[in-house]
Design a protein around this motif. Sequence first.
Motif, short mmCIF file in Angstrom:
data_model
loop_
_atom_site.label_atom_id
_atom_site.label_comp_id
_atom_site.label_asym_id
_atom_site.label_seq_id
_atom_site.Cartn_x
_atom_site.Cartn_y
_atom_site.Cartn_z
N ILE A 140 1.52 4.17 2.53
CA ILE A 140 0.18 3.70 2.92
C ILE A 140 -0.68 3.46 1.69
O ILE A 140 -1.42 2.47 1.61
CB ILE A 140 -0.50 4.72 3.86
CG1 ILE A 140 0.37 5.01 5.08
CG2 ILE A 140 -1.86 4.18 4.32
CD1 ILE A 140 -0.11 6.18 5.92
N GLU A 141 -0.57 4.36 0.69
CA GLU A 141 -1.31 4.17 -0.56
C GLU A 141 -0.93 2.85 -1.22
O GLU A 141 -1.80 2.11 -1.70
CB GLU A 141 -1.02 5.33 -1.52
CG GLU A 141 -1.62 6.66 -1.09
CD GLU A 141 -1.25 7.79 -2.03
OE1 GLU A 141 -2.10 8.66 -2.30
OE2 GLU A 141 -0.08 7.82 -2.51
N ALA B 298 -4.88 8.45 -1.79
CA ALA B 298 -5.30 9.33 -0.71
C ALA B 298 -5.92 10.61 -1.24
O ALA B 298 -5.50 11.14 -2.27
CB ALA B 298 -4.10 9.66 0.18
N ILE B 299 -6.92 11.11 -0.54
CA ILE B 299 -7.48 12.44 -0.79
C ILE B 299 -6.85 13.37 0.25
O ILE B 299 -7.00 13.16 1.46
CB ILE B 299 -9.01 12.44 -0.62
CG1 ILE B 299 -9.65 11.39 -1.53
CG2 ILE B 299 -9.59 13.82 -0.91
CD1 ILE B 299 -11.11 11.10 -1.19
N LEU B 300 -6.11 14.37 -0.21
CA LEU B 300 -5.32 15.19 0.69
C LEU B 300 -5.98 16.53 0.98
O LEU B 300 -6.43 17.23 0.07
CB LEU B 300 -3.93 15.44 0.10
CG LEU B 300 -3.13 14.19 -0.29
CD1 LEU B 300 -1.79 14.58 -0.90
CD2 LEU B 300 -2.92 13.27 0.91
N PHE C 145 -2.50 5.47 11.79
CA PHE C 145 -3.85 4.97 12.02
C PHE C 145 -4.87 5.89 11.34
O PHE C 145 -5.75 5.43 10.60
CB PHE C 145 -4.12 4.90 13.53
CG PHE C 145 -5.28 4.03 13.91
CD1 PHE C 145 -6.58 4.40 13.59
CD2 PHE C 145 -5.09 2.84 14.60
CE1 PHE C 145 -7.66 3.62 13.96
CE2 PHE C 145 -6.16 2.04 14.97
CZ PHE C 145 -7.45 2.44 14.64
N LEU C 146 -4.73 7.19 11.57
CA LEU C 146 -5.67 8.16 10.99
C LEU C 146 -5.64 8.12 9.47
O LEU C 146 -6.68 8.14 8.81
CB LEU C 146 -5.33 9.57 11.49
CG LEU C 146 -5.57 9.85 12.97
CD1 LEU C 146 -4.92 11.17 13.37
CD2 LEU C 146 -7.07 9.88 13.27
N PHE C 147 -4.44 8.07 8.89
CA PHE C 147 -4.30 8.08 7.43
C PHE C 147 -4.85 6.80 6.81
O PHE C 147 -5.56 6.83 5.80
CB PHE C 147 -2.83 8.26 7.04
CG PHE C 147 -2.27 9.62 7.31
CD1 PHE C 147 -3.08 10.66 7.75
CD2 PHE C 147 -0.92 9.89 7.14
CE1 PHE C 147 -2.56 11.93 8.00
CE2 PHE C 147 -0.39 11.14 7.38
CZ PHE C 147 -1.20 12.17 7.81
N ALA D 237 -8.64 6.80 6.99
CA ALA D 237 -9.22 7.74 6.03
C ALA D 237 -9.12 7.20 4.59
O ALA D 237 -10.09 7.28 3.81
CB ALA D 237 -8.53 9.09 6.14
N ILE D 238 -7.97 6.67 4.22
CA ILE D 238 -7.78 6.15 2.85
C ILE D 238 -8.75 5.01 2.57
O ILE D 238 -9.40 4.97 1.53
CB ILE D 238 -6.31 5.71 2.65
CG1 ILE D 238 -5.39 6.93 2.59
CG2 ILE D 238 -6.17 4.88 1.37
CD1 ILE D 238 -3.91 6.59 2.55
#
Length: 346
Positions: free
Chosen positions: A287-288, A295-297, A209-211, A214-215
């Motif tokens: 997820i990407e 994603a920005i990591l 959920f968080l990832f 954020a993406i």
Amino acid sequence: MKFLVTGSAGFIGHGMSRKLLTEGHEVVGIDSINDYYDVGLKFGRLEDLGVASEDVKDHEIVISSTFTGFSFMKTKLEDTDVMMHLFEKEKFDVVVNLAAQAGVRYSIENPRAYVDANIVGFLNVLEACRHHKVKHLVYASSSSVYGANTKMPFSTSDNVDHPVSLYAASKKSNELMAHTYSHLYGIPTTGLRFFTVYGPWGRPDMALFLFTDAILKGKPLKVFNHGKMKRDFTYVEDIVEGVYRASLLPPKKEEKEEGATFYKAPYKIYNIGNSKSENLMDFIHAIEKATNKKAILEMLPMQPGDVPATYADVTELCSDTGYKPDTPIQKGVDAFVSWYMDYYKE
């Protein structure tokens, strides 16, 4: 049969309630609907089960408008009088205890919540089962009980005496308490150690959920242990199927020898996992792919209470129930992202 599902407004409890209803069982759901995370999502799950949020009031039964055989009551496991009255009135065949204060990291900040819900609340469940002749108690444990163990895959025969969070310790306590009640009172109990559950209707404090959030919003992802983490990611429908099959198989008391006074209690523990330890970075790449965004990591060190890897041995689950979770990561992530974008109108 008639089931009580505790935590029925929760992630797994919602799925389990739906499963039982589609299989033709009668279900009473209870949940405290606390504010550990967005209560709107909890009410959304209840709406999906046919219970309108405006009808929910403390200690009052609400009947589903969608599913024949489903009713819901808002209450806490810690409320002893309410729990005992509910068991006396409803006369459950099987109890599926999925209510708990969840989250490893939150247990460091607010330990008392875990003692209240996970230990005091579970004692009330055990006492109610004891006094009202419940035929089988199934309850959620967690892969976190394996704690600092390094032998892989994790087996239910492994020693689990080294928890690294209070959440893990509370779940291990549940297993010990259940064994005591199985031994003393003959209550069949089955504990289920869940491994990193993910999928539609998932909790906002969980990685997927968080990832995803954020993406989609172009924000950095907090990636702990610099991405060197491995998890046995298990799709929620696989978890629900495992719980359902286990609920139909109450363990039996076994005498060690004919006429013996010492016996094996009607008690069982299963792992429910995908039996694959996947790299966290591969999960992020899935997820990407599902979001079609990069994603920005933000790479960070390991958090207190966390473990670097989990990996389930599900041999006993397969042999006893004939079921093995097997949903591929990409398929499960795609389903979650599709649900998320529809639910939040992204």
